[in-house]
Design a protein around this motif. Structure first.
Motif, PDB file in Angstrom:
ATOM      1  N   VAL A   1     -31.193  -8.051  31.428  1.00 45.60           N
ATOM      2  CA  VAL A   1     -32.035  -7.471  32.828  1.00 45.60           C
ATOM      3  C   VAL A   1     -32.128  -5.954  32.769  1.00 45.60           C
ATOM      4  N   TYR A   2     -31.236  -5.167  32.040  1.00 50.12           N
ATOM      5  CA  TYR A   2     -31.327  -3.953  31.765  1.00 50.12           C
ATOM      6  C   TYR A   2     -32.794  -3.453  31.130  1.00 50.12           C
ATOM      7  N   TYR A   3     -33.130  -4.450  30.207  1.00 51.80           N
ATOM      8  CA  TYR A   3     -34.465  -4.356  29.528  1.00 51.80           C
ATOM      9  C   TYR A   3     -35.737  -4.316  30.513  1.00 51.80           C
ATOM     10  N   PRO A   4     -36.047  -5.366  31.249  1.00 50.06           N
ATOM     11  CA  PRO A   4     -37.009  -5.245  32.184  1.00 50.06           C
ATOM     12  C   PRO A   4     -36.957  -4.203  33.120  1.00 50.06           C
ATOM     13  N   LEU A   5     -35.856  -3.774  33.588  1.00 51.59           N
ATOM     14  CA  LEU A   5     -35.679  -2.962  34.842  1.00 51.59           C
ATOM     15  C   LEU A   5     -35.851  -1.622  34.212  1.00 51.59           C
ATOM     16  N   LEU A   6     -35.636  -1.273  33.020  1.00 56.36           N
ATOM     17  CA  LEU A   6     -35.674   0.218  32.366  1.00 56.36           C
ATOM     18  C   LEU A   6     -37.251   0.439  31.968  1.00 56.36           C
ATOM     19  N   THR A   7     -37.717  -0.636  31.443  1.00 55.84           N
ATOM     20  CA  THR A   7     -39.087  -0.740  31.023  1.00 55.84           C
ATOM     21  C   THR A   7     -40.137  -0.559  32.072  1.00 55.84           C
ATOM     22  N   TYR A   8     -39.890  -1.095  33.309  1.00 48.40           N
ATOM     23  CA  TYR A   8     -40.974  -1.141  34.276  1.00 48.40           C
ATOM     24  C   TYR A   8     -40.785  -0.041  35.287  1.00 48.40           C
TER      25      TYR A   8
ATOM     26  N   ALA B   1     -41.166 -11.925  30.211  1.00 47.98           N
ATOM     27  CA  ALA B   1     -41.765 -10.606  30.321  1.00 47.98           C
ATOM     28  C   ALA B   1     -42.347  -9.768  29.067  1.00 47.98           C
ATOM     29  N   VAL B   2     -41.348 -10.105  27.947  1.00 46.39           N
ATOM     30  CA  VAL B   2     -41.365  -9.432  26.774  1.00 46.39           C
ATOM     31  C   VAL B   2     -42.663 -10.362  26.176  1.00 46.39           C
ATOM     32  N   TYR B   3     -42.558 -11.710  26.346  1.00 47.48           N
ATOM     33  CA  TYR B   3     -43.561 -12.395  25.784  1.00 47.48           C
ATOM     34  C   TYR B   3     -45.061 -11.881  26.322  1.00 47.48           C
ATOM     35  N   TRP B   4     -45.197 -11.788  27.652  1.00 47.20           N
ATOM     36  CA  TRP B   4     -46.259 -11.607  28.399  1.00 47.20           C
ATOM     37  C   TRP B   4     -46.773 -10.100  27.843  1.00 47.20           C
ATOM     38  N   ASP B   5     -45.891  -9.252  27.697  1.00 41.88           N
ATOM     39  CA  ASP B   5     -46.382  -7.921  27.308  1.00 41.88           C
ATOM     40  C   ASP B   5     -46.718  -7.659  25.791  1.00 41.88           C
ATOM     41  N   LEU B   6     -46.212  -8.616  24.881  1.00 43.23           N
ATOM     42  CA  LEU B   6     -46.404  -8.816  23.371  1.00 43.23           C
ATOM     43  C   LEU B   6     -47.083  -9.741  22.690  1.00 43.23           C
TER      44      LEU B   6
ATOM     45  N   GLU C   1     -29.662 -18.570  33.021  1.00 45.58           N
ATOM     46  CA  GLU C   1     -31.268 -19.032  32.680  1.00 45.58           C
ATOM     47  C   GLU C   1     -32.135 -17.936  33.579  1.00 45.58           C
ATOM     48  N   LEU C   2     -31.829 -17.538  34.680  1.00 45.56           N
ATOM     49  CA  LEU C   2     -32.722 -16.538  35.276  1.00 45.56           C
ATOM     50  C   LEU C   2     -32.928 -15.180  34.372  1.00 45.56           C
ATOM     51  N   ASP C   3     -31.734 -14.785  33.658  1.00 46.49           N
ATOM     52  CA  ASP C   3     -31.605 -13.623  33.174  1.00 46.49           C
ATOM     53  C   ASP C   3     -32.598 -13.674  31.774  1.00 46.49           C
ATOM     54  N   GLY C   4     -32.421 -14.884  31.250  1.00 47.21           N
ATOM     55  CA  GLY C   4     -33.130 -15.159  30.148  1.00 47.21           C
ATOM     56  C   GLY C   4     -34.482 -15.153  30.372  1.00 47.21           C
ATOM     57  N   ASP C   5     -34.877 -15.946  31.506  1.00 49.00           N
ATOM     58  CA  ASP C   5     -36.321 -16.024  31.804  1.00 49.00           C
ATOM     59  C   ASP C   5     -37.400 -14.726  32.069  1.00 49.00           C
ATOM     60  N   TYR C   6     -36.597 -14.030  32.831  1.00 46.58           N
ATOM     61  CA  TYR C   6     -37.133 -12.694  33.222  1.00 46.58           C
ATOM     62  C   TYR C   6     -37.492 -11.888  32.048  1.00 46.58           C
ATOM     63  N   PHE C   7     -36.210 -11.795  31.416  1.00 48.97           N
ATOM     64  CA  PHE C   7     -36.396 -10.814  30.143  1.00 48.97           C
ATOM     65  C   PHE C   7     -37.346 -11.471  29.197  1.00 48.97           C
ATOM     66  N   ALA C   8     -37.376 -12.696  28.621  1.00 50.65           N
ATOM     67  CA  ALA C   8     -38.197 -13.252  27.485  1.00 50.65           C
ATOM     68  C   ALA C   8     -39.543 -13.465  28.036  1.00 50.65           C
TER      69      ALA C   8
ATOM     70  N   ALA D   1     -37.678 -13.944  22.668  1.00 45.60           N
ATOM     71  CA  ALA D   1     -37.993 -12.576  22.928  1.00 45.60           C
ATOM     72  C   ALA D   1     -38.301 -12.064  21.324  1.00 45.60           C
ATOM     73  N   ALA D   2     -37.203 -12.661  20.585  1.00 43.24           N
ATOM     74  CA  ALA D   2     -37.297 -12.555  19.154  1.00 43.24           C
ATOM     75  C   ALA D   2     -38.676 -12.586  18.469  1.00 43.24           C
TER      76      ALA D   2
END
Length: 315
Positions: free
Chosen positions: A224-231, A103-108, A94-101, A20-21
């Motif tokens: 997980v707040y990050y993808p939930l509030l982003t999408y 998704a950030v990678y996918w978008d950016l 692990e799942l939290d990291g996967d869905y967060f990072a 993500a960084a």
């Protein structure tokens, strides 16, 4: 100096935070080095899923067979091709990291190859959870220690994990819906909201004193707040999620954590203690030495009569 390469419990989560960084760095600077590092880490995260014999089951960590590395204790298995060893009993970490990072990678930062890998991995992770009734199921056919997201579990017996795990499951579905676009993810999302009140479960998810406060849960929640509030764009759901997020941030605000503060600002548009965050960044030591600091002999330290999470004395 000498160092030891350790395969630890949560290599997946630590890799995800780095992914993500670097994705954020690429989006902010356009630096191709950051994009290359992000892609390398994204493909490594995806390998944690492809190396196990169960579709949609992540490994906690993976090492090459015969690699000179210190493996943490726990369940280690050989990969089907015999070239890898992978650590089982995957956690929600692990799942939290996967869905967060991812998704950030996918978008950016993702290129076509990266997007293809992310799409397949997220699809398999999500279908695994849905096909197993919102449980993360290990190679032995049993749920992993921390892989429980089902309403008959969260809404009945596990009050201490109800808020965080409800938040996690909705965030997984929101990210998967965004990346894969499948209608089934939308249907499961609303089923959990309308029939099992997961959105309401989230409001007070942050556990406060005098209950058992676990700082690693703060990390999982922010991921997980990050993808939930982003999408999530539905105004009434956002209202509930933002109530929860505000409560979470106010509880940890005194820690002056730059990541929590910047996430709060990005997701709410509110002032987010930027000066305090800059102060923390400026004060962070760069020498990577763990200097011992003893405060227990101070006269103003008030000891708790309960022990901490790992059995130690705490104030």
């Amino acid at each position: 100096g000498d160092y030891t390469h350790e395969a630890s419990d949560n290599d997946g989560l630590w890799t995800a935070l780095y992914l993500a960084a670097e994705s954020f760095r690429y989006a902010a600077t356009g630096d191709e080095e950051a994009r290359a590092f992000a892609k390398e880490s994204a493909l490594a995260l995806c390998r944690l899923e492809s190396v196990t014999p169960v579709s949609g089951l992540m490994a906690r960590a993976v090492v090459a067979k015969g690699e000179d590395v210190l493996k943490s204790s726990g369940e280690w298995h050989n990969s089907p091709d015999g070239q890898w060893e992978w650590k089982g009993d995957c956690s929600s970490d692990e799942l939290d990291g996967d869905y967060f990072a991812l998704a950030v990678y996918w978008d950016l930062a993702a290129d076509d190859e990266g997007r293809q890998a992310v799409y397949g991995t997220i699809e398999r992770l999500t279908d695994h959870l849905l096909n197993n009734g919102y449980f993360l199921v290990d190679v032995d056919g049993e749920p992993t220690t921390w892989g429980f997201f089902a309403p008959e579990w969260l809404n009945v017996t596990r009050e201490d994990q109800r808020g965080l795990n409800s938040l996690e499951m909705l965030a997984y579905l929101a990210a998967a819906r965004h990346i894969c676009g499948h209608q089934r993810y939308e249907e499961h999302y609303w089923r959990l909201v309308e029939q099992h009140h997961y959105a309401l479960n989230i409001i007070n998810q942050k556990i406060l004193w005098p209950n058992d406060v676990n700082f690693s849960d703060d990390e999982l929640a922010f991921c997980v707040y990050y993808p939930l509030l982003t999408y999530e764009k539905h105004p009434r759901l956002r209202q509930l999620y933002l109530l929860s997020f505000e409560r979470q941030w106010q509880a940890v605000r005194a820690e002056r954590c730059p990541l929590w503060n910047f996430m709060y600002g990005a997701l709410t548009g509110k002032l987010c203690d930027i000066e305090e965050s800059v102060r923390t960044l400026a004060e962070m030591p760069l020498d990577l030495v763990t200097w011992r600091m003893t405060n227990s002999d101070r006269t103003n330290v008030d000891f708790d009569d309960r022990f901490g999470l790992f059995g130690g004395v705490q104030s």
